[in-house]
Motif scaffolding. Structure first.
Motif, PDB file in Angstrom:
ATOM      1  N   MET A 115       0.839  -1.207   0.000  1.00  0.00           N
ATOM      2  CA  MET A 115       0.000   0.000   0.000  1.00  0.00           C
ATOM      3  C   MET A 115       0.875   1.257   0.000  1.00  0.00           C
ATOM      4  SD  MET A 115      -3.030  -0.903   2.756  1.00  0.00           S
ATOM      5  CE  MET A 115      -1.883  -1.099   4.136  1.00  0.00           C
ATOM      6  N   PRO A 116       0.306   2.412  -0.335  1.00  0.00           N
ATOM      7  CA  PRO A 116       1.055   3.672  -0.200  1.00  0.00           C
ATOM      8  C   PRO A 116       1.468   3.907   1.254  1.00  0.00           C
ATOM      9  CG  PRO A 116      -0.899   3.992  -1.556  1.00  0.00           C
ATOM     10  CD  PRO A 116      -1.009   2.625  -0.964  1.00  0.00           C
ATOM     11  N   ARG A 117       2.455   4.770   1.456  1.00  0.00           N
ATOM     12  CA  ARG A 117       3.079   4.925   2.762  1.00  0.00           C
ATOM     13  C   ARG A 117       2.098   5.324   3.865  1.00  0.00           C
ATOM     14  NH1 ARG A 117       8.190   8.868   3.624  1.00  0.00           N
ATOM     15  NH2 ARG A 117       6.658  10.438   2.969  1.00  0.00           N
ATOM     16  N   ARG A 118       1.246   6.320   3.619  1.00  0.00           N
ATOM     17  CA  ARG A 118       0.350   6.769   4.693  1.00  0.00           C
ATOM     18  C   ARG A 118      -0.611   5.663   5.108  1.00  0.00           C
ATOM     19  NH1 ARG A 118      -4.352  10.090   5.151  1.00  0.00           N
ATOM     20  NH2 ARG A 118      -4.479  10.416   2.903  1.00  0.00           N
ATOM     21  N   GLU A 174      -4.011   9.965  -2.416  1.00  0.00           N
ATOM     22  CA  GLU A 174      -5.386  10.463  -2.525  1.00  0.00           C
ATOM     23  C   GLU A 174      -6.273   9.439  -3.220  1.00  0.00           C
ATOM     24  OE1 GLU A 174      -7.691  13.849  -5.158  1.00  0.00           O
ATOM     25  OE2 GLU A 174      -5.604  14.213  -4.577  1.00  0.00           O
ATOM     26  N   ILE A 175      -5.773   8.858  -4.310  1.00  0.00           N
ATOM     27  CA  ILE A 175      -6.541   7.844  -5.040  1.00  0.00           C
ATOM     28  C   ILE A 175      -6.816   6.635  -4.140  1.00  0.00           C
ATOM     29  CG2 ILE A 175      -6.453   6.198  -6.965  1.00  0.00           C
ATOM     30  CD1 ILE A 175      -4.707   8.279  -8.451  1.00  0.00           C
ATOM     31  N   CYS A 217      -8.417   5.611 -10.759  1.00  0.00           N
ATOM     32  CA  CYS A 217      -7.074   5.103 -11.064  1.00  0.00           C
ATOM     33  C   CYS A 217      -6.543   5.571 -12.414  1.00  0.00           C
ATOM     34  CB  CYS A 217      -7.069   3.564 -11.028  1.00  0.00           C
ATOM     35  SG  CYS A 217      -7.283   2.855  -9.386  1.00  0.00           S
ATOM     36  N   LYS A 218      -7.247   6.472 -13.070  1.00  0.00           N
ATOM     37  CA  LYS A 218      -6.844   6.903 -14.414  1.00  0.00           C
ATOM     38  C   LYS A 218      -5.409   7.428 -14.488  1.00  0.00           C
ATOM     39  CE  LYS A 218      -8.546   9.444 -18.442  1.00  0.00           C
ATOM     40  NZ  LYS A 218      -7.219   9.938 -18.864  1.00  0.00           N
ATOM     41  N   PRO A 219      -4.938   8.226 -13.531  1.00  0.00           N
ATOM     42  CA  PRO A 219      -3.535   8.673 -13.607  1.00  0.00           C
ATOM     43  C   PRO A 219      -2.545   7.505 -13.599  1.00  0.00           C
ATOM     44  CG  PRO A 219      -4.748  10.037 -12.054  1.00  0.00           C
ATOM     45  CD  PRO A 219      -5.650   8.902 -12.418  1.00  0.00           C
ATOM     46  N   LEU A 220      -2.831   6.470 -12.836  1.00  0.00           N
ATOM     47  CA  LEU A 220      -1.964   5.288 -12.817  1.00  0.00           C
ATOM     48  C   LEU A 220      -2.084   4.513 -14.116  1.00  0.00           C
ATOM     49  CD1 LEU A 220      -2.667   4.030  -9.169  1.00  0.00           C
ATOM     50  CD2 LEU A 220      -0.623   5.205  -9.990  1.00  0.00           C
ATOM     51  N   ARG A 221      -3.305   4.448 -14.663  1.00  0.00           N
ATOM     52  CA  ARG A 221      -3.504   3.736 -15.928  1.00  0.00           C
ATOM     53  C   ARG A 221      -2.794   4.456 -17.075  1.00  0.00           C
ATOM     54  NH1 ARG A 221      -8.543   4.018 -17.666  1.00  0.00           N
ATOM     55  NH2 ARG A 221      -9.563   5.173 -16.004  1.00  0.00           N
ATOM     56  N   LEU A 264       1.010  -0.557  -8.969  1.00  0.00           N
ATOM     57  CA  LEU A 264       0.852   0.358  -7.836  1.00  0.00           C
ATOM     58  C   LEU A 264      -0.591   0.374  -7.346  1.00  0.00           C
ATOM     59  CD1 LEU A 264       3.104   3.407  -8.767  1.00  0.00           C
ATOM     60  CD2 LEU A 264       3.705   1.191  -7.764  1.00  0.00           C
ATOM     61  N   ASP A 265      -0.752   0.114  -6.048  1.00  0.00           N
ATOM     62  CA  ASP A 265      -2.076   0.181  -5.440  1.00  0.00           C
ATOM     63  C   ASP A 265      -2.616   1.600  -5.519  1.00  0.00           C
ATOM     64  OD1 ASP A 265      -1.959  -2.456  -4.830  1.00  0.00           O
ATOM     65  OD2 ASP A 265      -2.184  -2.216  -2.668  1.00  0.00           O
ATOM     66  N   PRO A 266      -3.940   1.728  -5.749  1.00  0.00           N
ATOM     67  CA  PRO A 266      -4.972   0.696  -5.664  1.00  0.00           C
ATOM     68  C   PRO A 266      -5.366   0.071  -7.002  1.00  0.00           C
ATOM     69  CG  PRO A 266      -6.008   2.835  -5.675  1.00  0.00           C
ATOM     70  CD  PRO A 266      -4.524   3.090  -5.788  1.00  0.00           C
ATOM     71  N   LEU A 267      -4.505   0.132  -8.012  1.00  0.00           N
ATOM     72  CA  LEU A 267      -4.873  -0.408  -9.322  1.00  0.00           C
ATOM     73  C   LEU A 267      -4.999  -1.940  -9.325  1.00  0.00           C
ATOM     74  CD1 LEU A 267      -5.696   0.399 -12.089  1.00  0.00           C
ATOM     75  CD2 LEU A 267      -3.310   0.776 -12.705  1.00  0.00           C
ATOM     76  N   PRO A 268      -4.034  -2.699  -8.773  1.00  0.00           N
ATOM     77  CA  PRO A 268      -4.188  -4.168  -8.786  1.00  0.00           C
ATOM     78  C   PRO A 268      -5.451  -4.667  -8.070  1.00  0.00           C
ATOM     79  CG  PRO A 268      -1.900  -3.587  -8.371  1.00  0.00           C
ATOM     80  CD  PRO A 268      -2.683  -2.315  -8.288  1.00  0.00           C
ATOM     81  N   PRO A 269      -5.774  -4.183  -6.846  1.00  0.00           N
ATOM     82  CA  PRO A 269      -7.016  -4.670  -6.235  1.00  0.00           C
ATOM     83  C   PRO A 269      -8.267  -4.253  -6.986  1.00  0.00           C
ATOM     84  CG  PRO A 269      -5.974  -2.991  -4.849  1.00  0.00           C
ATOM     85  CD  PRO A 269      -4.989  -3.357  -5.904  1.00  0.00           C
ATOM     86  N   THR A 270      -8.203  -3.124  -7.704  1.00  0.00           N
ATOM     87  CA  THR A 270      -9.343  -2.706  -8.521  1.00  0.00           C
ATOM     88  C   THR A 270      -9.536  -3.676  -9.684  1.00  0.00           C
ATOM     89  OG1 THR A 270      -9.019  -0.371  -7.939  1.00  0.00           O
ATOM     90  CG2 THR A 270     -10.286  -0.843  -9.928  1.00  0.00           C
ATOM     91  N   ILE A 271      -8.449  -4.035 -10.357  1.00  0.00           N
ATOM     92  CA  ILE A 271      -8.537  -5.007 -11.455  1.00  0.00           C
ATOM     93  C   ILE A 271      -9.005  -6.359 -10.927  1.00  0.00           C
ATOM     94  CG2 ILE A 271      -7.226  -6.238 -13.233  1.00  0.00           C
ATOM     95  CD1 ILE A 271      -5.369  -3.796 -13.392  1.00  0.00           C
TER      96      ILE A 271
END
Length: 567
Positions: free
Chosen positions: A269-272, A342-343, A369-373, A380-387
């Protein structure tokens, strides 16, 4: 009084000082290659199922009622757990387990469950309450090992002062500890309640959650020596559970003197989000991932892939992730880490909406997740759990399962090898098994001529029509078993089906003997030119082709006019 040290696990030593720097730590005294077993723990102080599953799980060995087990190649089970004739609450898979648990703690606990039934009409209590009650009853009985761990100056740290800083949580703890004292039939004094609170804090700090997302099984597992293993968001080891056993495995190569580190949380997950998940452990993680705020690609670039992992990855879909990482690292610079945070939190909010439309939630998460896509940062999470969430929805219905297959192939190529570089890690083994099952189901539709009725994607139909699905499925099943054994998950429910599926493939009368012989040749000669050509053409080519359709399938299915959106 400062906690004492428990005896070390064989082939390890315990070092460090409580409350200083990283505190007590577990170090390797021998070399362990990636995938090797460091230790098997089979004598926990606490091992109990969660309250939701205590009526379907043996309360001693933690066998799940109705599951099939294997001892080597010998199949055993399934069995049905039967309730204790006294309390009717705890269940056991056989008389031996019942006798062992009676001797350990249930003799006293049985009366507790009768008391609960009389007072509340229920035959269960929340898992933390039961755990505290068990410890309090064992302390009252003077059990030697329990006193060493939970008594004054015992081996387990409590972090009581840290828990007190959270008033809401401390209030919950008071309710749970009070319930444990009352239900256990102990004298209700301030001193007893204080002791129960400290026991609860020690359990919260030192116990492991045996959660398995596939089976829904969870529970508490506590062993004092195993609790000495510290956390890192760049772990070099991990723990799997096999009923009453905990297996500590090396995730990377370990040398004598290396500190053994596991992750207490989802370290991808992201750091925060990681820091929030670690809040109840009362420490600030200072690993390289946290200190420099590294993403999954940057971790591989900074830490590399150990030689043992690289060798074991040679028969995987992505054998050399380190060589691919520089391009991803450059692309990741285009998306600020604050934006990814934020995402992540917005996607988490959508995930927590139980009453919402799952399709609408998936569509919203995909858009977030569009910026990651756009940057193609698929790991990078949260893209894998979304897929994965979208793939699970597609795979849960016969009419769309063929479209789920490309999504899982995509994750096996583009997501998980970078999140979890070792091919034998549990998440990657589960993904391979999912692909094998979907291939088998899609193959049945292909051979019966029904695939076109359920799948309108010409690319998927074309790949499945030309691929050697039987050989492809057999190879993946062999990889599941190979990596499952290395990763210490050979007894998982997710692997039980591999034997039957491989047996079914072996029994196929219409299969060309040359195809079966080629798979065996590949398995025994991975590096020769013929095997490499077979791997490239029969295995990697169709998997890569299917993966190439994943994003357009998601876009179409979430577009509002396709099968997923209509459900």
């Amino acid at each position: 009084m400062a906690p004492s040290l428990p005896p070390p696990i064989p082939k390890t030593r315990i070092g460090g000082i409580p409350g200083v720097d990283r505190g007590r730590s577990l170090f390797s005294t021998e070399r362990f290659g990636a995938g090797e077993t460091i230790a098997i723990i089979d004598n926990p102080l606490l091992a109990l199922p969660d309250d939701a599953n205590m009526r379907t799980t043996c309360n001693y060995c933690l066998y799940v009622s109705g599951t099939i087990e294997f001892e080597g190649d010998v199949e055993a089970g399934p069995r049905t757990c039967k309730a204790c004739t006294g309390c009717k609450a705890a269940v056991y898979c056989n008389a031996e387990c019942q006798r062992a648990h009676w001797k350990l703690v249930h003799k006293a606990e049985c009366r507790m469950f009768k008391r609960i039934k009389e007072r509340t009409g229920k035959d269960w209590v929340p898992t933390p309450v039961r755990a505290v009650a068990q410890v309090m009853l064992l302390l009252k009985a003077g059990d030697e090992e329990t006193v060493k761990a939970f008594g004054p100056g015992g081996t387990l740290e409590s972090n009581v002062e840290g828990f007190k800083t959270d008033e809401s949580l401390w209030g919950d703890f008071e309710l749970q500890a009070t319930g444990a004292v009352v239900y256990a039939g102990l004298f209700q004094s301030d001193e007893t309640l204080k002791q129960a609170m400290e026991v609860l804090c020690k359990i919260q700090t030192n116990a492991f959650n045996r959660f398995d997302a596939d089976t829904g099984q969870a529970g508490i597992y506590l062993h004092p020596s195993l609790s000495m293993v510290n956390h890192s968001c760049v772990p070099n080891a991990y723990i799997t559970f096999e009923k009453r056993k905990a297996v500590l495995k090396a995730e990377r190569d370990l040398e004598p003197g290396d500190e053994i580190l596991i992750s207490y949380i989802d370290h991808t997950m992201p750091r925060r989000a990681r820091q929030e998940s670690l809040r109840l452990y009362h420490f600030q993680c200072n690993c390289i991932r946290c200190k420099d705020d590294l993403n999954a690609y940057e971790v591989i670039q900074a830490c590399g892939v150990s030689p043992g992992v690289k060798w074991l990855n040679s028969s995987s879909f992505q054998p050399d992730v380190a060589s691919l990482v520089p391009a991803y690292v450059e692309r990741s610079k285009t998306v600020p880490k604050s934006k990814i945070e934020e995402i992540h939190w917005k996607c988490m909010e959508l995930t927590c909406i139980v009453q919402g439309d799952p399709i609408e939630n998936a569509r919203a998460q995909w858009e977030l997740c569009k910026p990651l896509r756009d940057a193609q940062l698929w790991a990078l999470d949260p893209l894998p759990p979304t897929i994965l969430r979208i793939a699970t929805m597609l795979g849960s219905n016969r009419t769309t399962l063929a479209k789920a297959l490309p999504l899982h192939c995509f994750m096996a190529l583009e997501c998980y090898p970078f999140k979890y570089p070792a091919s034998f890690t549990p998440f990657r083994v589960k993904t391979l098994m999912t692909i094998a099952k979907l291939l088998s189901a899609a193959g049945d539709l292909t051979y019966s001529g029904d695939l076109a009725r359920y799948c309108d994607h010409e690319g998927v139909i074309g790949v499945l029509a030309t691929a050697d699905i039987v050989s492809l499925t057999e190879v993946i099943l062999r990889l599941v078993r190979q990596n499952g054994v290395i990763g210490g998950v050979a007894s998982w429910d997710v692997l039980f089906g591999t034997k039957e599926m491989l047996r079914d493939i072996g029994d196929l009368q219409e299969r060309d003997e040359k195809d079966a012989a080629m798979v065996k040749h590949w398995a025994n000669n991975l590096q020769d030119p013929v095997s490499k050509a077979f791997w490239e053409n029969v295995v990697l080519k169709p998997i890569t082709q299917l993966a190439s359709f994943a994003i357009e399938i998601i876009e179409a299915e979430l577009g509002g006019n396709k099968s997923l959106a209509r459900k």
